[in-house]
Design a protein around this motif. Structure first.
Motif, PDB file in Angstrom:
ATOM      1  N   UNK A  48       0.822  -1.213   0.000  1.00 12.51           N
ATOM      2  CA  UNK A  48       0.000   0.000   0.000  1.00 12.51           C
ATOM      3  C   UNK A  48       0.853   1.258   0.000  1.00 12.51           C
ATOM      4  N   UNK A  49       2.117   1.112   0.312  1.00 16.99           N
ATOM      5  CA  UNK A  49       3.027   2.248   0.425  1.00 16.99           C
ATOM      6  C   UNK A  49       4.383   1.826  -0.139  1.00 16.99           C
ATOM      7  N   UNK A  50       5.024   2.710  -0.861  1.00 22.74           N
ATOM      8  CA  UNK A  50       6.367   2.444  -1.373  1.00 22.74           C
ATOM      9  C   UNK A  50       7.363   3.221  -0.524  1.00 22.74           C
ATOM     10  N   UNK A  51       8.505   2.612  -0.199  1.00 17.24           N
ATOM     11  CA  UNK A  51       9.463   3.295   0.656  1.00 17.24           C
ATOM     12  C   UNK A  51      10.257   4.349  -0.110  1.00 17.24           C
ATOM     13  N   UNK A  52      10.711   5.336   0.618  1.00 17.01           N
ATOM     14  CA  UNK A  52      11.674   6.273   0.037  1.00 17.01           C
ATOM     15  C   UNK A  52      12.968   5.487  -0.145  1.00 17.01           C
ATOM     16  N   UNK A  53      13.876   6.032  -0.903  1.00 15.61           N
ATOM     17  CA  UNK A  53      15.164   5.377  -1.097  1.00 15.61           C
ATOM     18  C   UNK A  53      15.888   5.225   0.237  1.00 15.61           C
ATOM     19  N   UNK A  54      15.827   6.260   1.056  1.00  9.37           N
ATOM     20  CA  UNK A  54      16.465   6.222   2.366  1.00  9.37           C
ATOM     21  C   UNK A  54      15.876   5.106   3.226  1.00  9.37           C
TER      22      UNK A  54
END
Length: 116
Positions: A48-54
């Motif tokens: 449901x959510x994609x992570x930031x690169x960090x």
């Protein structure tokens, strides 16, 4: 608006839930280690959510794995299948290497000039 398309066009799949279970780690424990809310971990696991690169790097650091082992643009197959295939590939490589060494050894032995 981000230039990266999301959703069905370019989904991001992950193995967070599997890796967490493998390590007997709760969502709350992972959340604490990567400094996010436990609900965020749940949303990541469900897709449901994609992570930031960090955040992706922090998650990979916790599991001590490269990004491509945790996240992918294509759906992951069962981990057991990949481990089995990897073991087979390693065995095939070892067998090929052994065969090549044997060939090389025979060629070297056969190419020696007889003493006069």
């Amino acid at each position: 608006m981000s230039p990266v398309r999301r959703g069905d066009a370019l989904p991001i799949f992950n193995r967070i839930g599997v890796l967490r279970a493998e390590r007997k780690m709760s969502r709350a424990q992972l959340a604490q280690l990567v400094d996010v809310n436990p609900q965020t971990v749940g949303a990541l696991e469900r897709g449901d959510h994609y992570p930031s690169l960090d955040l992706a790097f922090r998650i990979c650091w916790v599991f001590d794995l490269p990004v491509e082992a945790v996240f992918s643009r294509t759906e992951f197959g069962p981990l057991s299948t990949e481990v089995y295939r990897s073991a087979q590939s390693t065995e095939v490589y070892r067998n090929a290497q052994s065969t090549e060494i044997n060939r090389s050894h025979r060629t070297t032995e056969g190419s020696e000039k007889p003493s006069a």
